[in-house]
Design an enzyme around this catalytic site. Structure first.
Site, PDB file in Angstrom:
ATOM      1  CB  VAL B  16      32.081  50.466  44.287  1.00 52.97           C
ATOM      2  CG1 VAL B  16      30.601  50.795  44.238  1.00 52.97           C
ATOM      3  CG2 VAL B  16      32.390  49.185  43.545  1.00 52.97           C
ATOM      4  CB  CYS B  17      36.260  51.303  47.168  1.00 51.03           C
ATOM      5  SG  CYS B  17      37.903  50.982  47.801  1.00 51.03           S
ATOM      6  N   PRO B  18      37.794  49.653  44.658  1.00 53.80           N
ATOM      7  CG  PRO B  18      39.764  48.554  44.011  1.00 53.80           C
ATOM      8  CD  PRO B  18      38.298  48.339  44.225  1.00 53.80           C
ATOM      9  CB  VAL B  19      36.963  51.056  40.046  1.00 52.71           C
ATOM     10  CG1 VAL B  19      37.069  51.645  38.651  1.00 52.71           C
ATOM     11  CG2 VAL B  19      37.210  49.560  39.999  1.00 52.71           C
ATOM     12  CB  THR B  20      36.381  55.382  43.818  1.00 56.01           C
ATOM     13  OG1 THR B  20      36.973  54.472  44.742  1.00 56.01           O
ATOM     14  CG2 THR B  20      34.877  55.188  43.816  1.00 56.01           C
TER      15      THR B  20
END
Lengths: 269, 81, 69
Positions: B16-20
């Site tokens: 999920v954001c922000p790891v995307t």
């Protein structure tokens, strides 16, 4: 070196930044920063640099934690009173980020150990309180061509400058010699607002991060001053002095001299 | 057909954001300029934000393919280094 | 004449030396302040003889210790 998913998550807010990115975070992970003084300035600097994932952080100080430190030295806690500051600091830094290496150096910088102390580091943060220590660090860093951040805090004011030897002015260009003992007020006599160390020490950490990653422009050739009462930051241009005793054309200082014993006691410098 | 060839692929449907976007940045860091990567992402927040972030970094978006299963493939050409 | 002192425009009489300005500005620890005029440091022995001119930009830099203890 490849980042694990956990590292990507830990450093995600850095990696997202265009100016840092994957390369910048790798440089931080490979970076080595020495913090001299685990006090008001060193505390926030150490916490932020640990959190930023700086590969090796040295922290040098021979003092023990005192009750009167806790108003501003946020890396130490009440149960740490009496412990070596560097041990207390190391514990907090490793708790924030177990991936980094913290080298605790329970010594005061002096003319005998300073060159050894700073060797092997990419950047030095001067978080000391005494003028002999500040001049010692300046002279040693200029002689060893080691970039460093100078800072000072008193009452509601703080100052900061970054020196990259041979590329800009040094502390001695601004102040040719230390003041005599007790000629200017020190933190102990004059007081200092706790958050001042947080502001200025964090800016020192910022300069270390910028130096390691190459992001933006360093605070070289200027002294930044902060007055919390008027809430003014000012950037004052500083030029290198040709006749500077250590970084000028014909330096009279060619090796570090002078001790760096604690001075806020009001005892001899 | 397509006027590009895919040099690399990365799947960010499991994060999920922000790891995307972080995963995309890491994958793109491995590419040379001009190479093309296919990024598989979920509908919703990722498809709204990741293409914009990739564009902000100066890369070129070639195509966004709807896989029809709630995922998209974003085709990006790396610009600059 | 108008000069800029620590970022503020101020009016002072002509012929003002740097040491008189230090007095007039009530500088703390006047013996140990570094003064720059138009980005050049004034040597401590030349504070009396350095006369300011209209348009000069003067900055005071103070010793600040603090930090560790």
């Amino acid at each position: 070196m490849a980042f694990s998913n956990e590292q990507l998550e830990r450093y995600s807010r850095h990696i997202i930044l265009k100016e840092i990115g994957v390369k910048g975070q790798k440089r931080l992970s490979e970076g080595r920063v020495l913090i001299i003084g685990a006090g008001g300035l060193g505390a926030p600097a150490a916490l932020y640099l640990a959190a930023a994932g700086i590969g090796v952080i040295g922290i040098a100080d021979a003092d023990a934690v005192d009750l009167s430190n806790l108003q501003r030295q946020v890396i130490h806690s009440t149960p740490d009173i009496g412990r070596l500051k560097v041990e207390s600091a190391r514990e907090k830094m490793e708790a924030i980020n177990p991936e980094i290496t913290v080298k605790a150096e329970p010594v005061f910088a002096d003319s005998d150990n300073i060159l050894d102390l700073i060797s092997g580091y990419d950047f030095v943060i001067d978080g000391t309180d005494s003028f002999p220590a500040k001049f010692l660090i300046n002279d040693a860093c200029v002689i060893a061509k080691k970039p460093f951040s100078h800072a000072g805090i008193i009452r509601f004011r703080g100052q900061l400058m970054t020196c990259v030897p041979q590329e800009g002015p040094c502390y001695r260009c601004v102040f040719p010699a230390p003041p005599p003992p007790d000629a200017v007020p020190t933190c102990r006599q004059a007081g200092v607002i706790g958050a001042m160390g947080g502001v200025i020490g964090s800016l020192q950490a910022m300069e270390a991060v910028k130096f390691l990653t190459g992001a933006g422009q360093l605070l070289t050739g200027s002294m930044l001053t902060y007055d919390a009462l008027s809430m003014e930051f000012r950037k004052i241009r500083i030029k290198a002095r040709d006749g500077c005793e250590v970084c000028g054309k014909n330096p009279s200082i060619t090796k570090p001299a002078g001790g760096a014993a604690p001075v806020c006691e009001g005892i001899a410098l | 057909m397509a006027d590009y060839t895919i040099d690399a692929a990365v799947d960010i449907t499991d994060v999920v954001c922000p790891v995307t976007f972080v995963k995309v940045k890491v994958a793109m860091d491995e590419l040379k300029e001009g190479e093309v990567i296919s990024v598989r992402m979920n509908d919703g927040e990722p498809v709204q934000n990741v293409p914009r972030s990739v564009k902000d970094e100066g890369h070129k978006i070639l195509k966004l393919l709807d896989n029809g299963d709630g995922t998209y493939d974003l085709i990006v050409r790396k610009q600059g280094d | 004449m108008n000069i800029v002192v620590s970022g503020t425009l101020k009016e002072y009489p002509e012929g003002l030396s740097v040491s008189r300005l230090i007095e007039a500005e009530n500088i703390e620890t006047p013996m140990y302040v570094s003064v720059s005029v138009n980005d050049e440091f004034v040597k401590s022995g030349e504070l009396d003889s350095t006369v300011l001119r209209g348009g000069d930009v003067v900055e005071f830099l103070y010793f600040m210790g603090g930090g560790r203890r």
